[in-house]
Design an enzyme around this catalytic site. Sequence first.
Site, PDB file in Angstrom:
ATOM      1  N   LYS A 125       0.798  -1.483   0.137  1.00  0.00           N
ATOM      2  CA  LYS A 125       0.368  -0.105  -0.342  1.00  0.00           C
ATOM      3  C   LYS A 125       0.854   1.473  -0.250  1.00  0.00           C
ATOM      4  CE  LYS A 125      -4.823   0.878   0.476  1.00  0.00           C
ATOM      5  NZ  LYS A 125      -5.541  -0.127  -0.009  1.00  0.00           N
ATOM      6  N   ASP A 165      -6.979   4.424  -3.830  1.00  0.00           N
ATOM      7  CA  ASP A 165      -7.515   4.022  -2.952  1.00  0.00           C
ATOM      8  C   ASP A 165      -8.459   5.666  -2.410  1.00  0.00           C
ATOM      9  OD1 ASP A 165      -8.201   2.210  -0.763  1.00  0.00           O
ATOM     10  OD2 ASP A 165      -7.090   4.830  -0.049  1.00  0.00           O
ATOM     11  N   THR A 208     -15.507  -2.723  -6.478  1.00  0.00           N
ATOM     12  CA  THR A 208     -15.214  -2.126  -4.754  1.00  0.00           C
ATOM     13  C   THR A 208     -16.866  -2.845  -4.566  1.00  0.00           C
ATOM     14  OG1 THR A 208     -13.596  -1.794  -5.172  1.00  0.00           O
ATOM     15  CG2 THR A 208     -14.817  -1.914  -2.565  1.00  0.00           C
ATOM     16  N   ASN A 239     -15.975   5.709  -4.527  1.00  0.00           N
ATOM     17  CA  ASN A 239     -16.120   4.871  -5.779  1.00  0.00           C
ATOM     18  C   ASN A 239     -16.112   3.817  -4.614  1.00  0.00           C
ATOM     19  OD1 ASN A 239     -14.347   2.155  -6.213  1.00  0.00           O
ATOM     20  ND2 ASN A 239     -14.460   3.843  -8.007  1.00  0.00           N
ATOM     21  N   SER A 376      -8.668  -5.662 -10.134  1.00  0.00           N
ATOM     22  CA  SER A 376      -7.493  -5.046 -10.216  1.00  0.00           C
ATOM     23  C   SER A 376      -6.252  -6.267 -10.966  1.00  0.00           C
ATOM     24  CB  SER A 376      -6.809  -4.679  -9.452  1.00  0.00           C
ATOM     25  OG  SER A 376      -7.057  -3.047  -9.477  1.00  0.00           O
TER      26      SER A 376
END
Length: 444
Positions: A125, A165, A208, A239, A376
């Site tokens: 991340k 993100d 997501t 999102n 992804s």
Amino acid sequence: MQELEILKQSILNKNAHESEFSQAVIEVLDSLAPVLKEHPEYIENGILERIVEPERIIIFRVPWVDDAGKVQVNRGYRVEFNSAIGPYKGGLRFHKSVNLGIVKFLGFEQIFKNALTGLPMGGGKGGSDFDPHGKSDGEVMRFCQSFMSELYRHIGQFTDVPAGDIGVGAREIGYLFGQYKRLKNEYSGVLTGKGLNYGGSLVRKEATGYGLLYYVEAMMKDHGMELENKRAVISGSGNVAIYALKKAKELGIKVVAMSDSNGCILDEEGIDLALIQDIKEIKRGRIKEYLDYRPKAEYFEGSSHIWKIKCDIALPCATQNELDLEDAKSLVAGGLKVLAEGANMPTTPEAIEYLMKNGVLYAPGKAANAGGVATSGLEMSQNSLRLAWTFEEVDERLKKIMYDIYANVAATAERYGFKDNQVIGANIAGFIKVADAMMEEGIV
Ligand code: NDP
Ligand code: 2IT
């Protein structure tokens, strides 16, 4: 187990100033006792000590010039946490609250989430304390170019593949990708969440939120519950929240409330998807503006008001620790039956305990929000194949992955004697895959 208690104490001592990271690690360690009893070799081979330590952390200066000609400096991070089962994979977060502890907690969660998808992706991340709110496109572009001018030397399609993100969507990924390609003189699938014109995958934008609802569907069906006509609230309006709303509506769920960091809206007629998309995706505005178009709706100051609204299903899709014990109590008092996390670690440990004790079906983020990173992974596959699958094909694969994750989590929980405890199911199922790979790869 004594080994676990010693390790927990050392995590707390060593990372005393990184509260989110300690919180995420302790939740996982607390789940592992049953598996460690059966597999002492994990302890003998130092798997636990190794899995809580990032393989590599990169911290760098990100200088850029704002529209007024002033030099600004932010801090950039990439935590390459674990590559046992594949290249580091995970998003970049641009938000003023970003610090090393937050990036480490997100990277740690990502290891187990990515393992649950069944795809070969390690955990990582990154991000920056840059705040995109109120910045011009030119400022965002210059920031992204400066960020990538350092990051590019650490990433690659077989090494580390970042994505979006909080604060990083299609616009930011475009600028980051453009700069990577320019510096490397190479076109590769080094980022995911790319635009459809240059190698992105259909369904990644929706993934997501859609994945969250596929998980909820699998979980509710398994418990003999109907989705249709249930009343839901979704926190956030970014999102994840927007595409959770879209799929929830398709499944016949009535979503009555959404929020942003300032406040929340309640629309008893059901939230208007096209209006939210116009305000948030196109105009990058505030959720309060919803009332300009829907005067019958109500607005409440403060992002946590949303948890005071009665509902059957709550979907926290904003940020970490946004739902605490008090919020859990008011949700349960309002008749809550299902809570599934679109965000990463949105529910505090005390709130999780209260929800589970009070019979709420609770789905942890590392299982329920894995649809984003799973898609992804599908984008990476398409890039390697030099092919683009249709919307239907990607969506079908996403749905199957989410159903499989739920089945794996539920079966693992039951197998270790904790039926319906999806925290234990998700943590053990994710852990075993990574731990076994680490055993096979030796002490590295
Ligand atoms: P976005 O930037 O698109 O949206 C974030 C939303 O959350 C905004 O509505 C924002 O409000 C709100 N928010 C952010 N920080 C806070 C805060 N401190 N307090 C209250 N509200 C806040 O991000 P995403 O939708 O992509 O991400 C949302 C969550 O989902 C995050 O936890 C992320 O880690 C997680 N996630 C994202 C995935 C993805 O593919 N994008 C995949 C899996 C998980 P405001 O506009 O006011 O800032
Ligand atoms: O938290 C997450 O899983 C993400 N932000 C998505 C990561 C990814 O690589 O798509």
